[in-house]
Design an enzyme around this catalytic site. Sequence first.
Site, PDB file in Angstrom:
ATOM      1  N   HIS A   1       0.944  -1.271   0.196  1.00  0.00           N
ATOM      2  CA  HIS A   1       0.151   0.145   0.018  1.00  0.00           C
ATOM      3  C   HIS A   1       0.892   1.303   0.037  1.00  0.00           C
ATOM      4  O   HIS A   1       0.627   2.310  -0.851  1.00  0.00           O
ATOM      5  CB  HIS A   1      -1.030  -0.113   1.331  1.00  0.00           C
ATOM      6  CG  HIS A   1      -1.805   1.287   1.336  1.00  0.00           C
ATOM      7  ND1 HIS A   1      -2.987   1.297   0.989  1.00  0.00           N
ATOM      8  CD2 HIS A   1      -1.329   2.501   2.165  1.00  0.00           C
ATOM      9  CE1 HIS A   1      -3.565   2.404   1.338  1.00  0.00           C
ATOM     10  NE2 HIS A   1      -2.423   3.223   2.078  1.00  0.00           N
ATOM     11  N   GLU A   2       1.878   1.202   0.723  1.00  0.00           N
ATOM     12  CA  GLU A   2       2.680   2.402   0.985  1.00  0.00           C
ATOM     13  C   GLU A   2       3.556   2.671  -0.443  1.00  0.00           C
ATOM     14  O   GLU A   2       3.848   3.843  -0.922  1.00  0.00           O
ATOM     15  CB  GLU A   2       3.673   2.366   2.130  1.00  0.00           C
ATOM     16  CG  GLU A   2       2.918   2.173   3.493  1.00  0.00           C
ATOM     17  CD  GLU A   2       2.031   3.189   3.644  1.00  0.00           C
ATOM     18  OE1 GLU A   2       2.145   4.467   3.045  1.00  0.00           O
ATOM     19  OE2 GLU A   2       0.825   3.091   4.347  1.00  0.00           O
TER      20      GLU A   2
ATOM     21  N   HIS B   1       1.516   4.232  -2.877  1.00  0.00           N
ATOM     22  CA  HIS B   1       1.510   5.686  -2.770  1.00  0.00           C
ATOM     23  C   HIS B   1       2.719   6.227  -3.498  1.00  0.00           C
ATOM     24  O   HIS B   1       2.511   7.514  -4.261  1.00  0.00           O
ATOM     25  CB  HIS B   1       1.581   5.973  -1.355  1.00  0.00           C
ATOM     26  CG  HIS B   1       0.130   6.159  -0.577  1.00  0.00           C
ATOM     27  ND1 HIS B   1      -0.915   6.759  -1.082  1.00  0.00           N
ATOM     28  CD2 HIS B   1      -0.438   5.454   0.664  1.00  0.00           C
ATOM     29  CE1 HIS B   1      -2.029   6.517  -0.264  1.00  0.00           C
ATOM     30  NE2 HIS B   1      -1.537   6.066   0.774  1.00  0.00           N
TER      31      HIS B   1
ATOM     32  N   GLU C   1      -6.353   6.737  -1.415  1.00  0.00           N
ATOM     33  CA  GLU C   1      -6.298   5.624  -0.493  1.00  0.00           C
ATOM     34  C   GLU C   1      -7.063   4.351  -1.327  1.00  0.00           C
ATOM     35  O   GLU C   1      -6.443   3.361  -1.416  1.00  0.00           O
ATOM     36  CB  GLU C   1      -7.177   6.024   0.862  1.00  0.00           C
ATOM     37  CG  GLU C   1      -6.384   6.736   1.635  1.00  0.00           C
ATOM     38  CD  GLU C   1      -4.890   6.115   1.841  1.00  0.00           C
ATOM     39  OE1 GLU C   1      -4.809   5.057   2.298  1.00  0.00           O
ATOM     40  OE2 GLU C   1      -4.010   7.139   2.117  1.00  0.00           O
TER      41      GLU C   1
END
Length: 290
Positions: free
Chosen positions: A143-144, A147, A225
């Site tokens: 997930h990071e 980003h 997100e």
Amino acid sequence: MKRIMLFLVTNLAVMLVLGVVLNILFSVLGINKSSISGLLMFCAVFGFGGSFISLLMSKWMAKRSYGVQVIEQPRNETEHWLVSTVARQAREAGIKMPEVGIYDSPEMNAFATGARRDDSLVAVSSGLLYSMSRDEAEAVLAHEVSHVANGDMVTLTLIQGVVNTFVMFFARIVAGVISNFFSSNNDEESSSSGGFAYMITVFVLEMAFGVLASMIVMWFSRQREFRADAGAAKLAGRDKMIAALQRLSRGAEPQMEGSMMAFGINGKRSMSELFMSHPPIEQRIAALRG
């Protein structure tokens, strides 16, 4: 969620300082506050300036604010796994290897920060490493990394720059209208007190408009997100990402502050979803399940 709140707080502080500088420049340079084009130009310079200064400082501030220990040489099996997992995901996402760090916190969270895709930091809390399974932690890391790969911090900076510009612009326009309305004469004393009242009014309006504008920034943050969750599902697997979110929903509310908040894996709850940097976890899970 840490990243966005630290970014927003830093941006607000820079905005306030630049706002004072802007008023001084108007006086020194003799710029007419009623000149719409001149006012808009100055607000754009300072509005985007505040955002980009915050962006350039983001990684340094994150390390200092949260005591992130960057892993130079892995010292144990957990650190080896952490670095190798981020390295693999970064290759698959098409970005340079980010710095990888750990910060001491009992909460389960992580964040990514950095001014560029190829100069970033991915940090995880000690609580996440010791509370999540490897599959769940892998999804959080993905997930990071997503980003970073999506360029979300730069996107947020541009959005914040536009918001800053119009907050500063309309605060001064409205303050000018109010100041003119209450001006009864043009004597020296009135002019002096009127200038002070104008600056105070601008300050108050910037705070008020800033709160309203934050809803716009938070809406964009929530959309990013969902996109980062989808990216994590591709890098680590949808089931792992869903499991990680379910695990987070059973944990304590994160205590991240500052600009880190928007780019953490988990966000704070709010009385209104309008002020949340992250969508509710149940919505994120539903989006992954399609």
